[in-house]
Design an enzyme around this catalytic site. Sequence first.
Site, PDB file in Angstrom:
ATOM      1  N   GLU A   1       6.843  19.794 -20.177  1.00 31.37           N
ATOM      2  CA  GLU A   1       5.918  19.136 -20.765  1.00 31.37           C
ATOM      3  C   GLU A   1       4.919  20.099 -21.387  1.00 31.37           C
ATOM      4  O   GLU A   1       4.101  19.853 -22.351  1.00 31.37           O
ATOM      5  CB  GLU A   1       5.153  18.122 -19.621  1.00 31.37           C
ATOM      6  CG  GLU A   1       4.242  17.277 -20.437  1.00 31.37           C
ATOM      7  CD  GLU A   1       2.663  17.769 -20.167  1.00 31.37           C
ATOM      8  OE1 GLU A   1       1.901  17.354 -20.669  1.00 31.37           O
ATOM      9  OE2 GLU A   1       2.602  18.909 -19.434  1.00 31.37           O
TER      10      GLU A   1
ATOM     11  N   ASP B   1      -0.378  11.634 -15.470  1.00 32.82           N
ATOM     12  CA  ASP B   1      -0.271  12.959 -15.503  1.00 32.82           C
ATOM     13  C   ASP B   1      -1.784  13.305 -14.929  1.00 32.82           C
ATOM     14  O   ASP B   1      -2.782  12.994 -15.760  1.00 32.82           O
ATOM     15  CB  ASP B   1       0.014  13.457 -16.916  1.00 32.82           C
ATOM     16  CG  ASP B   1       0.075  14.936 -17.168  1.00 32.82           C
ATOM     17  OD1 ASP B   1      -0.208  15.659 -16.319  1.00 32.82           O
ATOM     18  OD2 ASP B   1       0.261  15.359 -18.482  1.00 32.82           O
TER      19      ASP B   1
ATOM     20  N   ASP C   1       0.873  -1.172  -0.051  1.00 29.32           N
ATOM     21  CA  ASP C   1      -0.011  -0.006  -0.241  1.00 29.32           C
ATOM     22  C   ASP C   1       0.547   1.127   0.101  1.00 29.32           C
ATOM     23  O   ASP C   1       1.928   1.261   0.666  1.00 29.32           O
ATOM     24  CB  ASP C   1      -0.902   0.059   1.183  1.00 29.32           C
ATOM     25  CG  ASP C   1      -1.848   1.254   1.355  1.00 29.32           C
ATOM     26  OD1 ASP C   1      -2.761   1.209   0.601  1.00 29.32           O
ATOM     27  OD2 ASP C   1      -1.497   2.150   2.088  1.00 29.32           O
ATOM     28  N   ILE C   2       0.490   2.167  -0.887  1.00 35.46           N
ATOM     29  CA  ILE C   2       1.230   3.460  -0.774  1.00 35.46           C
ATOM     30  C   ILE C   2       0.561   4.523   0.200  1.00 35.46           C
ATOM     31  O   ILE C   2      -0.468   4.802  -0.225  1.00 35.46           O
ATOM     32  CB  ILE C   2       1.274   4.101  -2.403  1.00 35.46           C
ATOM     33  CG1 ILE C   2       2.139   2.932  -3.218  1.00 35.46           C
ATOM     34  CG2 ILE C   2       2.471   5.552  -2.482  1.00 35.46           C
ATOM     35  CD1 ILE C   2       3.613   2.679  -2.868  1.00 35.46           C
TER      36      ILE C   2
ATOM     37  N   ASP D   1      -1.744  19.170 -11.668  1.00 36.32           N
ATOM     38  CA  ASP D   1      -1.305  19.101 -12.716  1.00 36.32           C
ATOM     39  C   ASP D   1       0.231  19.667 -13.010  1.00 36.32           C
ATOM     40  O   ASP D   1       0.460  20.944 -13.182  1.00 36.32           O
ATOM     41  CB  ASP D   1      -2.068  19.929 -13.937  1.00 36.32           C
ATOM     42  CG  ASP D   1      -1.426  19.767 -15.428  1.00 36.32           C
ATOM     43  OD1 ASP D   1      -0.541  18.941 -15.498  1.00 36.32           O
ATOM     44  OD2 ASP D   1      -1.810  20.503 -16.248  1.00 36.32           O
TER      45      ASP D   1
ATOM     46  N   ASP E   1      -5.065   8.451  -3.515  1.00 39.98           N
ATOM     47  CA  ASP E   1      -4.711   7.073  -2.750  1.00 39.98           C
ATOM     48  C   ASP E   1      -4.790   5.941  -3.816  1.00 39.98           C
ATOM     49  O   ASP E   1      -4.131   5.005  -3.809  1.00 39.98           O
ATOM     50  CB  ASP E   1      -5.666   7.078  -1.553  1.00 39.98           C
ATOM     51  CG  ASP E   1      -5.067   5.858  -0.686  1.00 39.98           C
ATOM     52  OD1 ASP E   1      -3.999   5.574  -0.692  1.00 39.98           O
ATOM     53  OD2 ASP E   1      -5.781   5.548   0.143  1.00 39.98           O
TER      54      ASP E   1
ATOM     55  N   HIS F   1       5.440  14.252 -15.851  1.00 42.83           N
ATOM     56  CA  HIS F   1       6.188  15.555 -16.030  1.00 42.83           C
ATOM     57  C   HIS F   1       6.098  16.335 -14.546  1.00 42.83           C
ATOM     58  O   HIS F   1       5.047  16.540 -13.833  1.00 42.83           O
ATOM     59  CB  HIS F   1       5.372  16.380 -17.173  1.00 42.83           C
ATOM     60  CG  HIS F   1       4.077  17.097 -16.743  1.00 42.83           C
ATOM     61  ND1 HIS F   1       4.110  18.352 -16.336  1.00 42.83           N
ATOM     62  CD2 HIS F   1       2.892  16.656 -17.270  1.00 42.83           C
ATOM     63  CE1 HIS F   1       2.954  18.793 -16.210  1.00 42.83           C
ATOM     64  NE2 HIS F   1       1.916  17.714 -16.856  1.00 42.83           N
TER      65      HIS F   1
END
Length: 324
Positions: free
Chosen positions: A178, A207, A50-51, A144, A309, A132
């Site tokens: 980018e 992204d 799990d991250i 972003d 998540d 990016h």
Amino acid sequence: MKLSVPGRATATAVVAAVSLLAGGSIAGAAPAAGPALAPASKPAVAAAPDIPVANVKAHLTQLQSIATANGGNRAHGRAGYRASLDYVKAKLDAAGFTTAIQQFTASGRTGYNLIADWPGGDAGQVVMAGSHLDSVSSGAGINDNGSGSAAVLETALAVARANLQPTKHLRFAWWGAEELGLVGSRYYVNSLSSANRSRIAGYLNFDMIGSPNPGYFVYDDDPAIEKTFKDYFTGLGVATEIETEGDGRSDHAPFKSAGVPVGGLFTGASRAKSAAQAAKWGGTAGQAFDRCYHSSCDTTTNINDTALDRNSDAIAHAVWELSE
């Protein structure tokens, strides 16, 4: 994410001080014939960890602080971009990655890619995950694309914590410029010899993966990569759709054009969420997936924690699954 590419930005290559890994070659590697990502007849491997979304958000907080201290953005050629790259590089160096900075020039400013290789694995079959790192000049770029950058970073750190020893070689990348038209990733791909391109078994792109009114979109490119992501979300009970809003407008495009299998995830940008999508995913119909897209309000408040998540965990799942 760059959704509309105005005339291609000019990139004048400047040889990087450290170029071994940035050029995509590994000393002693022999060319591989048609590396494949299909997980056919392989032994069972440990599931990806799990991250912790708190860790991913901590990276976003740091990127926000960097932007705030540097004119409010992390754009190409600005101090905030280089400080962002230095932050990511320091984390990777401390974790045992071999890192390299690849330098280029675009729109009269110096840009940088960061490449990080995890020791070991078959150098003839390289699995890459990237995002990016630059923002637009109007804001901090936390969704972003701080979101993708932070999740890829935390996945790389999870590889180190687990001391993962996959069959394939793992490489992570953070691209510059980018937002000027995929300049950094295009420069990287163009810098590779045909033999080194053939060694890349797949490139995974991330992204915008924490949009505040999120959808769950999967790139419709390489079937094995696409299936890996779709199966993961099916296991969560989360429906997915094919990503179309920014198709070909992010850093997977140069890899795809070079014949590298690609895939990735996306939670939506300026397009409005439909009523059917709101019924499926929640959120607000008729509102953009990210109302702060390319705006000054793309800050740490512009993130949906659940989407961040789930997508961070999906990245780790794909890295573990596809590198074996």
